[in-house]
Design a protein around this motif. Sequence first.
Motif, PDB file in Angstrom:
ATOM      1  N   GLY A 684       0.913  -1.410   0.179  1.00  0.00           N
ATOM      2  CA  GLY A 684       0.194  -0.086  -0.084  1.00  0.00           C
ATOM      3  C   GLY A 684       1.227   1.107  -0.269  1.00  0.00           C
ATOM      4  N   ARG A 849      -7.972  -4.579  -1.243  1.00  0.00           N
ATOM      5  CA  ARG A 849      -8.298  -2.342  -0.630  1.00  0.00           C
ATOM      6  C   ARG A 849      -8.328  -1.886  -1.905  1.00  0.00           C
ATOM      7  NH1 ARG A 849      -7.409  -1.219   4.707  1.00  0.00           N
ATOM      8  NH2 ARG A 849      -7.790   1.000   3.736  1.00  0.00           N
ATOM      9  N   THR A 850      -7.996  -2.777  -3.524  1.00  0.00           N
ATOM     10  CA  THR A 850      -7.817  -2.226  -4.604  1.00  0.00           C
ATOM     11  C   THR A 850      -8.492  -1.852  -5.752  1.00  0.00           C
ATOM     12  OG1 THR A 850      -6.155  -3.256  -4.497  1.00  0.00           O
ATOM     13  CG2 THR A 850      -5.388  -1.792  -4.210  1.00  0.00           C
ATOM     14  N   ASP A 855     -16.085  -1.937  -4.149  1.00  0.00           N
ATOM     15  CA  ASP A 855     -16.553   0.047  -3.590  1.00  0.00           C
ATOM     16  C   ASP A 855     -17.931  -0.182  -2.348  1.00  0.00           C
ATOM     17  OD1 ASP A 855     -14.210   1.254  -4.718  1.00  0.00           O
ATOM     18  OD2 ASP A 855     -14.760   2.114  -6.350  1.00  0.00           O
ATOM     19  N   GLN A 858     -17.936  -1.156   1.083  1.00  0.00           N
ATOM     20  CA  GLN A 858     -17.548   0.028   2.111  1.00  0.00           C
ATOM     21  C   GLN A 858     -17.882  -0.051   3.151  1.00  0.00           C
ATOM     22  OE1 GLN A 858     -13.662   0.731   1.682  1.00  0.00           O
ATOM     23  NE2 GLN A 858     -13.998  -1.103   0.131  1.00  0.00           N
ATOM     24  N   TRP A 864     -14.591  -5.883   6.865  1.00  0.00           N
ATOM     25  CA  TRP A 864     -13.915  -4.850   7.419  1.00  0.00           C
ATOM     26  C   TRP A 864     -13.366  -6.125   7.908  1.00  0.00           C
ATOM     27  CZ3 TRP A 864     -10.905  -1.377   5.584  1.00  0.00           C
ATOM     28  CH2 TRP A 864     -11.786  -0.253   5.101  1.00  0.00           C
ATOM     29  N   CYS A 867     -10.933  -7.777   6.158  1.00  0.00           N
ATOM     30  CA  CYS A 867      -9.641  -7.614   6.365  1.00  0.00           C
ATOM     31  C   CYS A 867      -8.828  -7.692   6.875  1.00  0.00           C
ATOM     32  CB  CYS A 867      -9.937  -5.929   6.130  1.00  0.00           C
ATOM     33  SG  CYS A 867     -10.555  -5.951   4.231  1.00  0.00           S
ATOM     34  N   LEU A 872      -5.211  -5.891   5.977  1.00  0.00           N
ATOM     35  CA  LEU A 872      -5.287  -4.891   5.200  1.00  0.00           C
ATOM     36  C   LEU A 872      -6.400  -4.070   5.663  1.00  0.00           C
ATOM     37  CD1 LEU A 872      -6.731  -7.371   2.036  1.00  0.00           C
ATOM     38  CD2 LEU A 872      -4.174  -5.806   3.001  1.00  0.00           C
ATOM     39  N   LYS A 874      -8.086  -1.506   8.750  1.00  0.00           N
ATOM     40  CA  LYS A 874      -8.239   0.270   8.564  1.00  0.00           C
ATOM     41  C   LYS A 874      -6.552   0.844   9.462  1.00  0.00           C
ATOM     42  CE  LYS A 874     -12.563   1.334   8.138  1.00  0.00           C
ATOM     43  NZ  LYS A 874     -14.166   1.669   8.271  1.00  0.00           N
ATOM     44  N   TRP A 877      -3.597  -0.888   7.106  1.00  0.00           N
ATOM     45  CA  TRP A 877      -2.871  -0.711   6.347  1.00  0.00           C
ATOM     46  C   TRP A 877      -3.151  -0.041   5.524  1.00  0.00           C
ATOM     47  CZ3 TRP A 877      -4.807   0.356   1.094  1.00  0.00           C
ATOM     48  CH2 TRP A 877      -3.803  -0.662  -0.287  1.00  0.00           C
TER      49      TRP A 877
END
Length: 886
Positions: A684, A849-850, A855, A858, A864, A867, A872, A874, A877
């Motif tokens: 990142g 995350r990419t 999208d 989120q 999350w 993630c 990954l 918040k 990452w």
Amino acid sequence: MNVTMAHGGASLILMREPFAGRVSPAPPSPLLGGSSEGSGATSAHPPPQIPDHELSQPIGRGAYGLVWLARNVMGTLRAVKVVHRHDFGDEHPFEREFKGIQKFEPISRSHPGLINILQIGRNDAEGYFYYVMELGDPAGNPKSETRNPKETRTPNAEAATESTQVRASDFELRSNFEFRPSTLRSPDRLGTEDGSDLYTPRTVRHDLQVRGRLPAGECVELGLALTSALAHLHQRGLVHRDIKPSNIIFVGGQPKLADIGLVTEAGDSQSIVGTEGYLAPEGPGTPQADLFSLGKVLYEVSTGQDRRQFPDLPVELKEWPDAPGLRQLNEVVLAACAKDLARRYRSAEEMHADLARLQAGKSVRWRGQLGRTAERAKRVWPILAAGVLLLAGLPWLIQQPAPGPAAVPAEKASVFVLPFRSEESNAVPGDLCGRITDAFIDSLALIDGVRRSPRKSGWVYHDEDLLRRSLAETNDMRHILAGRIGGAGDSLVFTLRLYGRGVDQPAWTENYSGSTNELITLERRAVAGIAGVLGLNITEVEQQKICQLLTNNLEALRWMRQAYATYQRKAGTQIGYTEVSSLTQTALELDPNYTDAEATMVCQIRNLAQERPPIEVWPAVFRGMSQVLEKDDTRADALDQLAAYALVYKRDWIGVYDLFNRELRSRSGGERHWVQAFWYRIHGWAEEARVHQQESERPEPKGSDHRFSMAASRWVERRYAEGAQVARRTLELYPNHAEGYFWLAHCLVAAREFEAGLEAIQKAQEVWKKQEMTALKGYAYARMGQPEKARQVLQELMELRRTGPYLQPYFIARVHAALGENATALEWLEKAAADRSEYPLMPDFGGLRTDPAWDGLQNEPRYWRLCDSLGLGKTQWPPPKPKEMQ
């Protein structure tokens, strides 16, 4: 990142320059001027507050903490390890480390061979836990005498070994804790003003540095102490996982197992630990794996040789006064380190019993003979029957004198072959230089009494003079061979130089020239020339073997060049994979030592992850690339694959960065920038990734792998128009290239140019009907507002799931997300994570995350949480940048 092979759902960087492990340049790195870590431990944190202890300075460090020198309220010196929560990607490994220490603490004080844990504490407000340990004895020369003075190595020589990595360096899959010298004064002089004494704990590694090999009796005593400690540990369901000389510390003269931060329950496989060369073939985490590592330690301390030379014994062993005892000890080592688990010791108690027999003056030579007999009997029943019949003659056999030890051939010469380099003015291909280097390494090994070096392909990009001088300090080879290879048209010229150890002027220089069709003749003449200057006589039998080896060496290169050409033409197609594998296998049959071919075969295994869940394929990749690194621990592609394994299979973000840095040392120029850009995108670090990506594109790359990275980098940054332009240029260079259409389709769909994107998908599927492109079609239909067509695609994919190969969950999740079915999309993403797919982690292929597909997730707490589990989250990452990037 051979994305050509990456998108059947198979790889991270499958075969960057797939068959040219030696072609990719790498510039000089910190390994030639000192460790990038430095020799002293420095602190990233102020001294924490530890009850009843005053901390002064750090004396050691590891991936997950610092070790401080401390004095308690009674004035006694202690070692305190402090482990911070923010050094971990998420909560789970932090808690796992803490629980491991809790389990070990009561056990630690119940055996004299374990480092004592005296106190454990935790400060959740500041985010760390700590534990207080007894302090190791200060290093010094414990005994001035040594049984073989000519092998004694100075501390500086060993320090050069660890800092330069010129000798085969430790391959650490995770940055395990290791004591390092500190600028602290020795504990018994703490408070003096001169500051002249450096505190370093006395370890087995230190004893080897100061004394060379240890006498057989001391080695047996060491083995007895450590097998007793391991038996105690194993009986309580725990294993150590990283036994090596630097992790055996002396306290009051008693050897103890240190680095207890890695102790865990037997069978634990949650983190990558261990050190290459000491790791058992099956990996760490079992009692037998601990015994394997201990066997390698006993091999080093008893022979003075590096663990990678196992099972070879020193040629001068017969001259040593304790040779009989060492041969007996070697039987124990062989049993501990047998490749076949069935022939290894079953427990530490069993190994301890054999060592006790040796200490009592009894023999264990029967163990090796019995093991070999049992193995033959197990495979062949008639031999077993014959063994039973022979029991009738057992009394007679017992009366016969035992056969004497096999004679050890005298060493006549030893040569370290540095990787041959191409002349700048008349360059020859890097793969040819590599093959010629291999030819000399393997040919010299066929001459009686000659010991030659391992392969070090990555050294071709480091300063040759610095390497030579470092070898004089870190290697016992008597001679060093360097070479330049030039070519013009159909002619070749070898310029060879043979140096004596530690001598800057070559003892012998010679040129060999001829046509390219005379390569084998030139190599044979050159080998004969080297033998002559070393005073060696090549027998007729040896000459025949050398000729055959040289022929196979060159023929294998031809097959690998065909494999590479096939890869370039048919990248991204199943038939391309099949043909590449077949051609590579032919090369390996000709030359089993051809590491380019061996690494490529492992990459093909990973490509086949599209046929099976990746979780079933990753262990084979780890084993295969570990074996490649045993032959050449500087191979960039093997390090790259192990980094992929560390990240995707083990979720070890710290180990990944360590391996990535090792990989960079075997790359240079545009390729180095390309690799840096890829790994920085994974972490990142977008700004740094963009800088290195730009550098990698000067001049414009033509290789298909590099061009894949060009398009991928733009997709990650959502510069879709530029990515489409790069993909179209790729298709100009490689018409009908599957991956050219792959990125063209992805960029067009992401840019909402759906009709053109669907056309690119169709073109890609004409070359290779891949499930990822089918799923992308469903994703495009959903984004276009045509949900029925998207559901038809999902039905088609579900049919594949029932009748075809493994279905990548990540692709299915994309379609459901585009349909607004977030819960179903998350179910499939969670399955991708559980299957150890690389897609959730790899930005160049997807990435939680990419990837724009996520999208719409989120605002989902479940997204999350996923993630967070992958590192990954918040707060995880991008991870903090290492000091060298700040």
